[in-house]
Design a protein around this motif. Sequence first.
Motif, PDB file in Angstrom:
ATOM      1  N   GLN A  46       0.817  -1.222   0.000  1.00 57.97           N
ATOM      2  CA  GLN A  46       0.000   0.000   0.000  1.00 57.97           C
ATOM      3  C   GLN A  46       0.849   1.270   0.000  1.00 57.97           C
ATOM      4  O   GLN A  46       0.348   2.354  -0.270  1.00 57.97           O
ATOM      5  N   GLY A  47       2.127   1.142   0.358  1.00 54.97           N
ATOM      6  CA  GLY A  47       3.054   2.256   0.263  1.00 54.97           C
ATOM      7  C   GLY A  47       2.874   3.326   1.327  1.00 54.97           C
ATOM      8  O   GLY A  47       2.133   3.160   2.304  1.00 54.97           O
ATOM      9  N   ILE A  48       3.559   4.431   1.093  1.00 55.41           N
ATOM     10  CA  ILE A  48       3.607   5.508   2.076  1.00 55.41           C
ATOM     11  C   ILE A  48       2.235   6.160   2.283  1.00 55.41           C
ATOM     12  O   ILE A  48       1.932   6.634   3.376  1.00 55.41           O
ATOM     13  N   LYS A  49       1.392   6.181   1.259  1.00 56.02           N
ATOM     14  CA  LYS A  49       0.082   6.818   1.413  1.00 56.02           C
ATOM     15  C   LYS A  49      -0.754   6.139   2.500  1.00 56.02           C
ATOM     16  O   LYS A  49      -1.535   6.795   3.194  1.00 56.02           O
ATOM     17  N   ALA A  50      -0.574   4.830   2.659  1.00 54.50           N
ATOM     18  CA  ALA A  50      -1.285   4.125   3.730  1.00 54.50           C
ATOM     19  C   ALA A  50      -0.794   4.598   5.097  1.00 54.50           C
ATOM     20  O   ALA A  50      -1.577   4.693   6.043  1.00 54.50           O
ATOM     21  N   LEU A  51       0.503   4.901   5.201  1.00 55.91           N
ATOM     22  CA  LEU A  51       1.045   5.401   6.468  1.00 55.91           C
ATOM     23  C   LEU A  51       0.518   6.801   6.764  1.00 55.91           C
ATOM     24  O   LEU A  51       0.209   7.127   7.915  1.00 55.91           O
ATOM     25  N   LEU A 133     -16.290  10.748   7.797  1.00 46.98           N
ATOM     26  CA  LEU A 133     -15.366  11.855   7.509  1.00 46.98           C
ATOM     27  C   LEU A 133     -14.145  11.354   6.748  1.00 46.98           C
ATOM     28  O   LEU A 133     -13.759  11.920   5.717  1.00 46.98           O
ATOM     29  N   LEU A 134     -13.545  10.280   7.244  1.00 45.29           N
ATOM     30  CA  LEU A 134     -12.302   9.758   6.670  1.00 45.29           C
ATOM     31  C   LEU A 134     -12.537   8.870   5.452  1.00 45.29           C
ATOM     32  O   LEU A 134     -11.589   8.474   4.781  1.00 45.29           O
ATOM     33  N   MET A 135     -13.824   8.538   5.186  1.00 48.71           N
ATOM     34  CA  MET A 135     -14.195   7.612   4.108  1.00 48.71           C
ATOM     35  C   MET A 135     -13.525   6.255   4.325  1.00 48.71           C
ATOM     36  O   MET A 135     -12.881   5.696   3.443  1.00 48.71           O
ATOM     37  N   THR A 161      -8.146   4.759   4.669  1.00 45.80           N
ATOM     38  CA  THR A 161      -8.943   5.987   4.641  1.00 45.80           C
ATOM     39  C   THR A 161      -8.313   7.000   3.675  1.00 45.80           C
ATOM     40  O   THR A 161      -7.254   6.763   3.109  1.00 45.80           O
ATOM     41  N   LEU A 162      -9.002   8.131   3.508  1.00 42.11           N
ATOM     42  CA  LEU A 162      -8.475   9.258   2.707  1.00 42.11           C
ATOM     43  C   LEU A 162      -8.065   8.824   1.305  1.00 42.11           C
ATOM     44  O   LEU A 162      -7.057   9.294   0.778  1.00 42.11           O
ATOM     45  N   PHE A 163      -8.869   7.947   0.681  1.00 42.75           N
ATOM     46  CA  PHE A 163      -8.423   7.425  -0.609  1.00 42.75           C
ATOM     47  C   PHE A 163      -8.492   8.458  -1.728  1.00 42.75           C
ATOM     48  O   PHE A 163      -8.100   8.178  -2.859  1.00 42.75           O
ATOM     49  N   PHE A 164      -8.928   9.692  -1.437  1.00 49.11           N
ATOM     50  CA  PHE A 164      -8.854  10.765  -2.427  1.00 49.11           C
ATOM     51  C   PHE A 164      -7.406  10.988  -2.871  1.00 49.11           C
ATOM     52  O   PHE A 164      -7.154  11.480  -3.981  1.00 49.11           O
ATOM     53  N   TRP A 171      -9.794  16.121  -5.390  1.00 50.90           N
ATOM     54  CA  TRP A 171      -9.997  16.175  -3.933  1.00 50.90           C
ATOM     55  C   TRP A 171     -11.211  17.017  -3.550  1.00 50.90           C
ATOM     56  O   TRP A 171     -11.929  16.670  -2.609  1.00 50.90           O
ATOM     57  N   LYS A 172     -11.476  18.112  -4.271  1.00 52.50           N
ATOM     58  CA  LYS A 172     -12.626  18.958  -3.916  1.00 52.50           C
ATOM     59  C   LYS A 172     -13.937  18.210  -4.120  1.00 52.50           C
ATOM     60  O   LYS A 172     -14.844  18.275  -3.288  1.00 52.50           O
ATOM     61  N   GLU A 173     -14.025  17.497  -5.225  1.00 47.98           N
ATOM     62  CA  GLU A 173     -15.224  16.700  -5.510  1.00 47.98           C
ATOM     63  C   GLU A 173     -15.397  15.602  -4.456  1.00 47.98           C
ATOM     64  O   GLU A 173     -16.507  15.372  -3.954  1.00 47.98           O
ATOM     65  N   GLN A 174     -14.295  14.927  -4.100  1.00 47.04           N
ATOM     66  CA  GLN A 174     -14.352  13.865  -3.101  1.00 47.04           C
ATOM     67  C   GLN A 174     -14.754  14.396  -1.727  1.00 47.04           C
ATOM     68  O   GLN A 174     -15.464  13.730  -0.971  1.00 47.04           O
TER      69      GLN A 174
END
Length: 264
Positions: A46-51, A133-135, A161-164, A171-174
């Motif tokens: 999942q890489g750094i974005k998961a962290l 909130l965090l999706m 979470t935060l998969f935007f 990101w604005k649409e999400q």
Amino acid sequence: MAQHPEIRTVNVTRYVTPLREGGSLPAIAEADDGFMYVLKFRGAGQGIKALIAELIGGEVARALGLKVPELVLANLDTAFGRTEPDEEIQDLLKASVGLNLALHYLSGAITYDPAVIKIEPRLASQIVWLDCLLMNVDRTARNTNMLIWQKELWLIDHGATLFFHHNWQSWKEQALKPFVQVKDHVLLPQASQLIEVDAECRTMLTPERIRAIVDLVPDEWLATDLAEASVAERRQVYADFLITRIASSHIFVKEAQHAGKILI
């Protein structure tokens, strides 16, 4: 509660055992402060974005007064893991040199079982609100990502979470989207106080507090592709996404209430 959260940095001293649930292969490890941690690796699939999601999600939950194991930055030295006989784990350790993320290991904790333990409506509503909130798609009956430790409910695993952030341009649409996956949330049937909780959570999660949480993310985690956006720009997007979503929380609260009525 403090307006400016802090996060400690520890050095990993001993790899104890892998946790083979899921695909990211986290591990129990010991650090130089003498404590045991569940270590999440930057070199995992999942890489750094998961962290980043794990850190922000966990600290947002803590800011709401929910129980989350302490999160620390965990430094992995280049020499670490050279003697590891498992080739898959050795490759993971080599790919994870630098700052990783770890959660304090709750020894003796058991997985929350909704068939055995009922959560009171206020707490259930707080957790459902947080996950909208965090999706967060990862708090279902199949995989609750909650533990019972010392007779209290603890939240873990916010990496999904935060998969935007897998598509920065939208990101604005999400941020203004309802969270339709709330229909599968394990605590939705008990979440009967969403309106009351919504007002409280919005008051607690001020823009200043959100920015302070996002500021905890290490620069090196945000510098993966500087051709796409700078570190400062990425940090700003995380803050703006959450601030916008909180200001528009009526959208996801309404979706959660609708999904809850269908369950009845």
